[in-house]
Design a protein around this motif. Structure first.
Motif, PDB file in Angstrom:
ATOM      1  N   LYS A  62      13.044 -54.134  45.342  1.00 37.78           N
ATOM      2  CA  LYS A  62      14.254 -55.082  45.341  1.00 37.78           C
ATOM      3  C   LYS A  62      13.550 -55.885  44.948  1.00 37.78           C
ATOM      4  O   LYS A  62      12.391 -56.586  45.332  1.00 37.78           O
ATOM      5  CB  LYS A  62      14.555 -55.367  47.036  1.00 37.78           C
ATOM      6  N   SER A  63      14.298 -57.037  44.299  1.00 36.95           N
ATOM      7  CA  SER A  63      13.651 -57.525  43.394  1.00 36.95           C
ATOM      8  C   SER A  63      12.996 -59.525  44.316  1.00 36.95           C
ATOM      9  O   SER A  63      14.363 -59.485  45.418  1.00 36.95           O
ATOM     10  CB  SER A  63      14.651 -58.855  42.494  1.00 36.95           C
ATOM     11  N   VAL A  64      12.352 -59.914  44.445  1.00 37.56           N
ATOM     12  CA  VAL A  64      12.275 -60.845  45.412  1.00 37.56           C
ATOM     13  C   VAL A  64      11.423 -62.403  44.866  1.00 37.56           C
ATOM     14  O   VAL A  64      12.474 -63.457  44.973  1.00 37.56           O
ATOM     15  CB  VAL A  64      10.765 -60.966  45.810  1.00 37.56           C
ATOM     16  N   VAL A  65      11.228 -62.624  43.625  1.00 36.61           N
ATOM     17  CA  VAL A  65      10.778 -63.268  42.959  1.00 36.61           C
ATOM     18  C   VAL A  65      11.543 -63.018  41.021  1.00 36.61           C
ATOM     19  O   VAL A  65      10.479 -62.100  40.565  1.00 36.61           O
ATOM     20  CB  VAL A  65      10.011 -64.138  42.627  1.00 36.61           C
ATOM     21  N   GLU A  74      18.527 -54.246  43.166  1.00 38.73           N
ATOM     22  CA  GLU A  74      17.716 -53.462  43.805  1.00 38.73           C
ATOM     23  C   GLU A  74      18.388 -52.399  43.757  1.00 38.73           C
ATOM     24  O   GLU A  74      19.615 -51.682  43.680  1.00 38.73           O
ATOM     25  CB  GLU A  74      18.557 -54.665  45.117  1.00 38.73           C
ATOM     26  N   SER A  75      17.669 -51.325  44.587  1.00 47.16           N
ATOM     27  CA  SER A  75      18.474 -50.074  43.817  1.00 47.16           C
ATOM     28  C   SER A  75      18.390 -49.622  45.587  1.00 47.16           C
ATOM     29  O   SER A  75      18.224 -50.321  46.859  1.00 47.16           O
ATOM     30  CB  SER A  75      16.448 -48.861  43.945  1.00 47.16           C
ATOM     31  N   LYS A  76      18.787 -48.157  45.475  1.00 45.99           N
ATOM     32  CA  LYS A  76      19.672 -47.717  46.931  1.00 45.99           C
ATOM     33  C   LYS A  76      18.276 -47.098  47.435  1.00 45.99           C
ATOM     34  O   LYS A  76      17.291 -46.840  46.789  1.00 45.99           O
ATOM     35  CB  LYS A  76      20.475 -47.125  46.717  1.00 45.99           C
ATOM     36  N   VAL A  90       7.980 -63.339  34.791  1.00 47.20           N
ATOM     37  CA  VAL A  90       7.020 -62.712  36.083  1.00 47.20           C
ATOM     38  C   VAL A  90       8.223 -62.109  36.764  1.00 47.20           C
ATOM     39  O   VAL A  90       8.509 -63.061  37.665  1.00 47.20           O
ATOM     40  CB  VAL A  90       5.709 -63.201  36.354  1.00 47.20           C
ATOM     41  N   TYR A  91       8.405 -60.391  37.211  1.00 49.04           N
ATOM     42  CA  TYR A  91       9.275 -60.338  38.306  1.00 49.04           C
ATOM     43  C   TYR A  91       8.225 -59.928  39.237  1.00 49.04           C
ATOM     44  O   TYR A  91       7.384 -58.953  39.488  1.00 49.04           O
ATOM     45  CB  TYR A  91       9.671 -59.647  38.077  1.00 49.04           C
ATOM     46  N   ILE A 106       4.816 -56.401  40.436  1.00 42.23           N
ATOM     47  CA  ILE A 106       4.680 -57.653  39.873  1.00 42.23           C
ATOM     48  C   ILE A 106       5.043 -56.433  38.281  1.00 42.23           C
ATOM     49  O   ILE A 106       4.317 -55.682  37.915  1.00 42.23           O
ATOM     50  CB  ILE A 106       3.759 -57.657  39.509  1.00 42.23           C
ATOM     51  N   ILE A 107       5.936 -57.407  37.272  1.00 45.74           N
ATOM     52  CA  ILE A 107       6.500 -56.030  36.399  1.00 45.74           C
ATOM     53  C   ILE A 107       6.622 -57.701  35.563  1.00 45.74           C
ATOM     54  O   ILE A 107       6.693 -59.369  34.962  1.00 45.74           O
ATOM     55  CB  ILE A 107       7.991 -56.522  36.166  1.00 45.74           C
ATOM     56  N   GLN A 108       5.804 -57.883  34.782  1.00 42.40           N
ATOM     57  CA  GLN A 108       5.672 -58.970  33.397  1.00 42.40           C
ATOM     58  C   GLN A 108       6.702 -58.588  31.660  1.00 42.40           C
ATOM     59  O   GLN A 108       5.627 -57.760  31.191  1.00 42.40           O
ATOM     60  CB  GLN A 108       4.332 -59.128  33.094  1.00 42.40           C
ATOM     61  N   VAL A 109       7.408 -59.614  31.501  1.00 44.29           N
ATOM     62  CA  VAL A 109       7.834 -59.108  30.433  1.00 44.29           C
ATOM     63  C   VAL A 109       7.681 -60.291  29.667  1.00 44.29           C
ATOM     64  O   VAL A 109       7.680 -61.485  29.876  1.00 44.29           O
ATOM     65  CB  VAL A 109      10.087 -59.244  31.540  1.00 44.29           C
ATOM     66  N   GLY A 110       7.175 -59.674  28.537  1.00 45.44           N
ATOM     67  CA  GLY A 110       6.864 -60.385  27.313  1.00 45.44           C
ATOM     68  C   GLY A 110       5.613 -61.754  28.372  1.00 45.44           C
ATOM     69  O   GLY A 110       4.818 -61.307  28.916  1.00 45.44           O
ATOM     70  N   LYS A 111       6.104 -62.877  27.674  1.00 42.84           N
ATOM     71  CA  LYS A 111       5.388 -64.125  28.303  1.00 42.84           C
ATOM     72  C   LYS A 111       5.652 -64.511  29.321  1.00 42.84           C
ATOM     73  O   LYS A 111       6.267 -64.202  30.019  1.00 42.84           O
ATOM     74  CB  LYS A 111       5.625 -65.612  27.058  1.00 42.84           C
TER      75      LYS A 111
END
Length: 145
Positions: A62-65, A74-76, A90-91, A106-111
């Motif tokens: 589940k995403s927090v930020v 959010e997955s199940k 950043v996620y 943490i997942i960083q997408v691009g910048k």
């Protein structure tokens, strides 16, 4: 005119062809400790997808930020789920039943367009954990601004 259309279609196909899918396993234990996402940090590009795989029971993501303009995810419980990331930034995400054990990733997408926000949030998230202290901070150090 036909050449322009063909070139545009080719460019679009190349963009889709270059999108990648990354797999994040939700584990009870690995060499890093207990209740962990593997990998805990990934750097991807816009348009890529991440598939969360529950290798053990009682996990979900589940995403927090999230960056401004992005959609929460959010997955199940105990189900594999794939999410596409189209907004740079950043996620931070968690496994809700194990967040006190610092099961965050943490997942960083691009910048890292929201790096300032992440630097503020990470210490607060670390303060709430009872186990695996410092894990999220280690992941955050991998963010490339």
């Amino acid at each position: 005119m036909k050449i322009v259309k063909i070139m545009a279609a080719t460019a679009l196909l190349c963009a889709f062809a270059s999108a990648k899918d990354y797999e994040v396993k939700m584990l009870d234990v690995n060499e890093e400790g207990t209740m962990v996402f593997e990998p805990g940090f990934i750097h991807i590009q816009k348009g890529d997808t991440v598939t969360f795989v529950p290798t053990h029971k009682t996990h979900w993501a589940k995403s927090v930020v999230i960056p401004d303009g992005a959609s929460k995810f959010e997955s199940k419980l105990d189900e594999k789920a794939t999410f596409k990331f189209d907004v740079e930034g950043v996620y931070i995400y968690e496994c809700p039943p194990h967040k006190m054990m610092n099961m965050l990733g943490i997942i960083q997408v691009g910048k890292a367009v929201n790096a300032v926000k992440i630097k503020e949030v990470v210490p607060r998230l670390e303060k709430r954990v009872s186990e695996n202290q410092g894990r999220l901070e280690r992941y955050a150090k991998q963010i490339k601004e």
